[in-house]
Design a protein around this motif. Structure first.
Motif, PDB file in Angstrom:
ATOM      1  N   PHE A   7       0.835  -1.209   0.000  1.00  0.00           N
ATOM      2  CA  PHE A   7       0.000   0.000   0.000  1.00  0.00           C
ATOM      3  C   PHE A   7       0.868   1.257   0.000  1.00  0.00           C
ATOM      4  CE2 PHE A   7      -3.289  -2.650   2.536  1.00  0.00           C
ATOM      5  CZ  PHE A   7      -3.754  -3.231   1.369  1.00  0.00           C
ATOM      6  N   VAL A  10       2.516   1.760  -3.477  1.00  0.00           N
ATOM      7  CA  VAL A  10       1.567   2.245  -4.485  1.00  0.00           C
ATOM      8  C   VAL A  10       1.240   3.712  -4.243  1.00  0.00           C
ATOM      9  CG1 VAL A  10      -0.732   1.952  -5.469  1.00  0.00           C
ATOM     10  CG2 VAL A  10       0.617  -0.061  -4.863  1.00  0.00           C
ATOM     11  N   GLY A 114      -8.436   1.016  -5.544  1.00  0.00           N
ATOM     12  CA  GLY A 114      -8.425  -0.427  -5.374  1.00  0.00           C
ATOM     13  C   GLY A 114      -9.640  -1.036  -6.042  1.00  0.00           C
ATOM     14  N   ILE A 139      -4.539  -0.740  -7.289  1.00  0.00           N
ATOM     15  CA  ILE A 139      -4.319  -1.962  -6.520  1.00  0.00           C
ATOM     16  C   ILE A 139      -5.383  -2.959  -6.953  1.00  0.00           C
ATOM     17  CG2 ILE A 139      -4.286  -3.036  -4.241  1.00  0.00           C
ATOM     18  CD1 ILE A 139      -3.336  -0.381  -3.111  1.00  0.00           C
ATOM     19  N   GLU A 172      -0.333  -2.813  -8.713  1.00  0.00           N
ATOM     20  CA  GLU A 172       0.073  -3.981  -7.943  1.00  0.00           C
ATOM     21  C   GLU A 172      -1.109  -4.945  -7.814  1.00  0.00           C
ATOM     22  OE1 GLU A 172       2.784  -5.162  -6.951  1.00  0.00           O
ATOM     23  OE2 GLU A 172       4.215  -3.503  -6.950  1.00  0.00           O
ATOM     24  N   LEU A 184      -7.366  -4.433   2.265  1.00  0.00           N
ATOM     25  CA  LEU A 184      -7.641  -3.383   1.287  1.00  0.00           C
ATOM     26  C   LEU A 184      -8.847  -2.545   1.696  1.00  0.00           C
ATOM     27  CD1 LEU A 184      -7.066  -2.043  -1.443  1.00  0.00           C
ATOM     28  CD2 LEU A 184      -8.409  -3.853  -2.543  1.00  0.00           C
TER      29      LEU A 184
END
Length: 416
Positions: A7, A10, A114, A139, A172, A184
């Motif tokens: 995290f 990113v 995400g 993500i 990622e 997440l």
């Protein structure tokens, strides 16, 4: 690298994106498109590993499957996104206030997005392309069904980024575990927005559990209402296309509503469905109209569970209604706010339907299968939003941005 380190990496990479120019982004996207074609065999090999773990009869199988043609289409979509205008830096509003300050509302990236999705490896490419073009780092949290495919896809993207001297952490892929999903959903400070794509249960879980802001790309429980003034030829083609083009996608037709005055036309309306062996769950009047005119092995009596179900299969419910008002009421009761259609030659009926139906996309004499970012001219899409805040319907590049205010002054100070 643990999840928190991912995290953080990113987030750091997302800060660098603001310094890139548009042509650099477009060059990277075109390079990834070229690499897809170069690495087609490797992508298909990984995808085959995933496919071998799934029954062919599973409705998700078609969504999971990659082919040379589909990969070629993904590469073409990637180049199309590269060719689109940048969604960043657009002046959405501009004016001067009495203090003399000049205000501009300008489109900017969210930062880190995400995306949680199930057995759809093409989503990995779509999300990367749309996020990169809109200045966002991504993500990815794919499902275990497509894990081998997703890993090779992200390795391919990282290869291109590294060859170009770019921080690969702009995209990622998380492990396919539940623990990664939970992390997440609670990555406040690192992730700015989460978008779930998949089943209604996945979307509900994300909505209920996330402490990071969420945009829902909801389940598609789609209806087509065949009106008293509907054209039979148009209706048969629309119903067949909406139901059978691809049954595993969210814009596929789940329920046909038919005006009672047109029950005699129901067998002809459903005739094209026989070729795909669509199972019909018909209410009593519709069942009676179809008896002897539709293969008995594919005709079933409807139950209460037949309505409000996203089949994702060669199955469809049929409900007889007295008028357009009852059709709209049924959609309110059972629809998911995704895509709804009316087949009619009556302009007043069409106007009433488009005004009364509450959905992201409402069609007149065209199938719900058109609910798609590419079909809407958006290039690709990150999902179909069924909520009403920020974005609704297909989410393309512009929907991947928020805005900030830029305030220009000339030494003004605020008085008490």
């Amino acid at each position: 690298m643990n999840l928190n380190e991912i995290f953080q990496s990113v987030r750091a990479a997302s800060r660098k994106l603001a310094m890139w120019d548009v042509e650099m982004v477009n060059t990277l996207l075109r390079a990834v498109a070229d690499k897809i074609e170069e690495k087609t065999d490797s992508l298909l090999e990984a995808n085959q590993e995933d496919l071998q773990r799934m029954e062919v009869s599973n409705p998700k199988y078609d969504r999971l499957k990659l082919t040379k043609e589909r990969l070629s289409g993904i590469a073409a979509d990637m180049r199309q996104v590269a060719a689109l205008p940048s969604p960043l830096g657009r002046v959405l509003e501009s004016y001067t206030v009495p203090s003399g300050l000049r205000l501009k509302k300008v489109s900017v990236p969210f930062g880190v997005i995400g995306v949680i999705y199930e057995a759809r490896p093409n989503v990995s490419f779509d999300v990367f392309a749309l996020c990169l073009k809109s200045g966002n780092a991504a993500i990815l949290k794919g499902g275990s069904d497509a894990d081998a495919s997703n890993r090779v896809i992200v390795e391919l993207i990282h290869e291109v980024l590294e060859e170009s001297g770019v921080d690969p952490h702009v995209v990622e892929l998380l492990p396919s575990s539940r623990e990664a999903t939970a992390a997440l959903l609670h990555a406040e400070g690192w992730v700015d927005l989460i978008i779930p794509r998949g089943s209604s249960s996945l979307i509900r879980y994300v909505r209920e559990e996330a402490t990071v802001p969420v945009i829902e790309t909801g389940a598609g429980i789609c209806h087509t209402y065949f009106d008293q003034a509907g054209d039979l030829a148009k209706g048969a083609a629309i119903v067949n296309n909406a139901k059978t083009r691809r049954v595993s996608v969210c814009n596929a037709l789940d329920c046909l509503l038919i005006h009672r005055a047109r029950l005699a036309d129901l067998p002809d309306l459903c005739a094209p469905l026989q070729e795909s062996r669509v199972i019909l769950y018909a209410d009593e009047p519709a069942y009676e109209a179809l008896s002897g005119r539709y293969p008995v092995e594919w005709l079933r009596p409807a139950t209460p569970e037949s309505y409000g179900t996203e089949f994702l299969d060669y199955k469809m419910a049929i409900k007889t209604v007295e008028d357009i008002t009852e059709a709209v009421s049924h959609i309110y009761a059972y629809g998911s706010g995704h895509s709804e259609c009316i087949v009619t030659e009556d302009k007043e009926a069409a106007d009433f339907f488009t005004r009364a139906v509450d959905a992201a996309c409402v069609y007149v004499n065209a199938p719900t299968s058109f609910t798609d970012g590419a079909q809407f001219g958006l290039g690709a899409e990150i999902g179909i939003s069924t909520q009403k805040l920020h974005a609704r319907g297909p989410m393309g590049l512009r929907e991947m941005t928020t805005y900030k205010w830029i305030v220009e002054g000339n030494g003004q100070i605020r008085k008490k």
